[in-house]
Motif scaffolding. Sequence first.
Motif: not given
Length: 243
Positions: A79, A98, A100, A120, A161, A164
């Motif tokens: 991360l 991004y 997962r 991630v 985001e 995240l």
Amino acid sequence: HDELFARPAQAFDAQSLFELSPEMKEYLRVRLPQLSPRNDPRQALLDALYSQRDLRLAYDGGHTLTAREAFAARTGNCLSLVIMTSAFAKHLGLPVSYRRVVMDEMFTRTDSLTLASGHVNLVLAPLPARLWRHDADDASLTVDFLFSEDICGQRSHPLEERTLVAMYLNNRAVETLGQGRLDEAYGWAREAVLQDKQFTPAANTLGVIYSRAGHTDAAEAALRHALQTEPDHHAALSNLVGL
């Protein structure tokens, strides 16, 4: 339930996660002075960060860091490195998203806490043709920090985001909870829940913090809220049974 905990000394700013330090800006200026129109700036950035020539950034499954902290430490968990790489890409105007990765959770034990870890990565999207003349196929570039054999064939899902950012906040909550700093842990978990109300792990962490602080009614409410969002969330189920 802010009345149950001491107020954080400083409010969290999500954009601070992606801020570049003067040292980071200088590194880009020196390593990427001029790009040929035929050079993919995405690959040039990754070569500058992870080529192992001089910067030597390395994966480390320890504490979660901001972009500035990861660069200064020259290391970070997945991360942290995603956040740092995204920060550089944003600074260069490169399109970032991004993902997962769907894989079995890894469990570790720290004192009286059992921690579940996911994974991630990030994707640098194809650039508009007007910005880059090239001969190769136009394709997205996935950046991952695990060995390729560990993620080969794994599925992944898009990650906003804000989620995240909530992951970062939740990690910080868990890390401070493990150190027994309940007021600080609450502050991080609170921000994680507000950042993304559908991010179940944050509500689960909040429930654990309430429970550790002796506020069982608040703990039950947080855990049941988590299970309304994700009925088969193993950690929330286990924590509710324990409570």
